[in-house]
Design an enzyme around this catalytic site. Structure first.
Site, short mmCIF file in Angstrom:
data_model
loop_
_atom_site.label_atom_id
_atom_site.label_comp_id
_atom_site.label_asym_id
_atom_site.label_seq_id
_atom_site.Cartn_x
_atom_site.Cartn_y
_atom_site.Cartn_z
N GLN A 101 48.08 30.64 119.83
CA GLN A 101 47.41 31.86 119.41
C GLN A 101 48.04 33.04 120.13
O GLN A 101 48.42 32.94 121.29
CB GLN A 101 45.93 31.75 119.78
N ASP A 131 35.33 45.65 101.48
CA ASP A 131 36.77 45.71 101.25
C ASP A 131 37.13 44.88 100.02
O ASP A 131 36.33 44.78 99.09
CB ASP A 131 37.48 45.19 102.51
N HIS A 184 44.10 42.97 101.93
CA HIS A 184 43.62 44.06 102.79
C HIS A 184 42.35 43.68 103.54
O HIS A 184 42.23 43.89 104.76
CB HIS A 184 43.40 45.30 101.93
N VAL A 201 45.73 34.52 115.47
CA VAL A 201 45.52 35.73 116.24
C VAL A 201 44.10 35.76 116.79
O VAL A 201 43.24 34.98 116.39
CB VAL A 201 45.78 36.99 115.39
N ASN A 275 44.37 58.40 105.34
CA ASN A 275 45.82 58.36 105.54
C ASN A 275 46.51 59.53 104.85
O ASN A 275 47.54 59.36 104.20
CB ASN A 275 46.38 57.04 105.00
N ALA A 287 33.98 58.33 105.78
CA ALA A 287 34.12 58.60 107.21
C ALA A 287 33.57 59.97 107.59
O ALA A 287 33.06 60.15 108.71
CB ALA A 287 35.59 58.50 107.61
N TYR A 289 30.96 61.51 106.56
CA TYR A 289 29.51 61.65 106.60
C TYR A 289 29.00 61.54 108.04
O TYR A 289 29.54 60.78 108.85
CB TYR A 289 28.85 60.59 105.72
N VAL A 292 28.38 58.15 109.90
CA VAL A 292 29.49 57.20 110.00
C VAL A 292 30.41 57.57 111.15
O VAL A 292 30.73 58.75 111.36
CB VAL A 292 30.29 57.17 108.68
N SER A 339 42.95 52.08 108.09
CA SER A 339 42.23 50.86 107.75
C SER A 339 42.29 49.84 108.86
O SER A 339 41.36 49.06 109.08
CB SER A 339 42.83 50.23 106.48
#
Length: 503
Positions: A101, A131, A184, A201, A275, A287, A289, A292, A339
């Protein structure tokens, strides 16, 4: 947030990181010269194989399948054995390696590894990843998966075209409606909570329960109503955190209503800033708001990513450039984008909640503990995420006396052992390097092994390490003629120790 800035490079497939590409688990590699295994029929050929060996290492009995002799054989003996009708196979006595790992740099940058070492792993907390879905059977995610959900339009499909990732990911079947047909969502989920199971990982919060909320279709896009539906569904399930690596330049009243609904239920909401960079005052929605936590992206050097949106809504920064994480099926890749930054913060929020922090206070605790990395507030918000500091876990480079200064890392790392098993096989020269290193400051950073021809580096392999001690094996191969092997260990302050031995 889906974007055209993705840099995708598959690093691992089927096994964890840390294993050289020439020696993946299940493949034959690193055999000593002349070391072979000769398989024979069950009732004949064994004595012939014994006599042909210069030396016998061991004999294996597979019952009715056959038997085998391993040992050292000359080329002439091998040629004769290959032509013997009682010999079923002749193969090099290669090596296999344990699955391993790796800890992505982002996990170390935000000090999540220190929190994990201290037992803070997000156990018992639910994180919804809104997502493209999550791989339903990934080797280092499956154990952490809880109930998932997909809106009708976003349900998994095996046929897809278009989109920022070039369309679907060509999975052969959808195991669940919320299975990931894009990559994604699985990548974001791995950063939140890839298990600490010795494979692949490590995630920020390796014991969280991950919930796939598939609101984005296989092309990476999703409608406002689908996203609002997913936010409400997750809130109704009682999930503690929502990670939203998605967004748009303009807001939506339906999504804003859903965000408010989830916030009223006590959900901690985290989203990618966007982005659109380089730009100013350009944070996307959701994001932007108030409910958030907006997250911008930094790189391995704590510099702002050139694609990251910025603005007064940004509250935290986190690694989002070339971040290594999971993708379907049992695969791994590096992606870039805000992201990738967002799930670092979502995982951190889960870790704090599991440690007893009231969800209503998570936002303030994360901001108060963030590291000022010298960027404007509109770029970094309160600073770059620091999970250990938010949990009051002392980092190796933090001061004990609360005087506001950092204690220097004074001691140099040490090489405790360094051995080389060199061999040749046809045109290839190989070296199996076993090493062990240590650092009194507990600040190990990397170990590198190099095959040398004089001062020329022919081949090298590096491993990221941490803590006060580490050990491992590097396998190097080259078609050139090496005359030495060099081992170098480096700590977080740039101190290093190096040794060279003959090949």
């Amino acid at each position: 947030m889906t974007n055209e800035n993705v840099s995708r490079r598959t690093l691992l497939k089927g096994v964890g990181a840390g294993v050289a590409a020439s020696a993946l688990a299940g493949q034959v590699a690193g055999a000593d010269e002349g070391a072979y295994i000769v398989g024979v029929e069950p009732d004949s050929g064994l004595e012939t194989a014994r006599r042909a060996a210069d030396s016998v290492r061991k004999e294996l009995d597979f019952g009715s399948i056959g038997r085998a002799v391993s040992g050292q054989f000359s080329e002439a003996a091998l040629d004769g054995l290959r032509n013997n009708p009682n010999v079923r196979y002749v193969e090099p006595n290669g090596r296999m390696h344990a699955l391993s790992q790796t800890t992505p740099y982002g996990i170390e940058t935000v000090k999540a590894d220190l929190a994990i070492d201290d037992g803070e792993t997000g156990d018992g907390v639910s994180v919804a990843v809104l997502d493209t879905g999550i791989d339903a059977e990934h080797e280092t995610l499956a154990a952490n998966l809880g109930e998932g959900y997909a809106t009708d339009d976003a349900a998994c499909t095996t046929g897809c075209g278009g989109g920022p990732f070039g369309g679907g990911n060509d999975i052969e079947e959808c195991l669940e409606e919320w299975d990931d047909d894009n990559d994604h969502g699985t990548h974001c989920a791995g950063t939140v909570g890839a298990a600490d199971d010795g494979v692949g990982v490590l995630g920020v919060a390796p014991d969280v329960t991950l919930h796939a909320v598939k609101v984005l279709q296989c092309d990476g896009g999703g409608t406002f109503d689908d996203i609002a539906e997913g936010i409400v569904w997750s809130a109704d399930q009682g999930h503690d955190v929502q990670s939203m690596s998605l967004g748009a330049d303009s807001g939506s009243s339906a999504v804003e209503d859903a965000v408010q609904y989830a916030a009223d239920q006590g959900v901690v909401l985290v989203a990618a800033a966007g982005n659109s960079g380089p730009c100013t005052d350009c944070v996307g929605y959701p994001a932007a708001y108030d409910e958030v936590i907006a997250v911008s992206a930094t790189d391995e050097n704590d510099d702002l990513a050139d694609f990251s949106s910025t603005g007064p809504e940004v509250e935290l920064a986190a690694p989002g450039v070339d971040t290594l994480s999971t993708i379907p099926r049992d695969d791994y890749a590096e992606f870039s984008g805000t992201s990738m930054a967002c799930p670092h913060v979502a995982g951190a929020a889960a870790t704090l909640i599991a440690a007893g922090t009231n969800p209503a206070n998570v936002r303030d605790e994360l901001k108060a503990a963030a590291d000022d990395i010298g960027l404007p507030d509109t770029d970094q918000g309160a600073g770059r995420l620091n999970v250990a500091a938010a949990l009051d876990i002392e980092s190796n480079d933090d001061d004990d006396d609360d005087n506001g200064d950092d204690d220097p890392i004074d001691s140099e790392p040490m090489i405790d052992s360094f051995s080389v098993d060199a061999s040749g096989n046809g045109p290839w020269s190989s070296a199996d390097v076993d090493w062990a290193v240590s650092d009194d400051d507990g600040a190990l950073e990397s170990v590198t092994t190099e095959l040398l021809d004089g001062s020329t580096v022919l081949e090298s392999e590096s491993s990221s390490v941490s803590g006060s001690s580490a050990s491992g094996t590097h396998e190097l191969r080259t078609r050139d003629d090496p005359d030495g092997v060099r081992l170098t260990v480096v700590d977080e302050a740039g101190n290093e120790a190096s040794e060279t031995t003959g090949y």
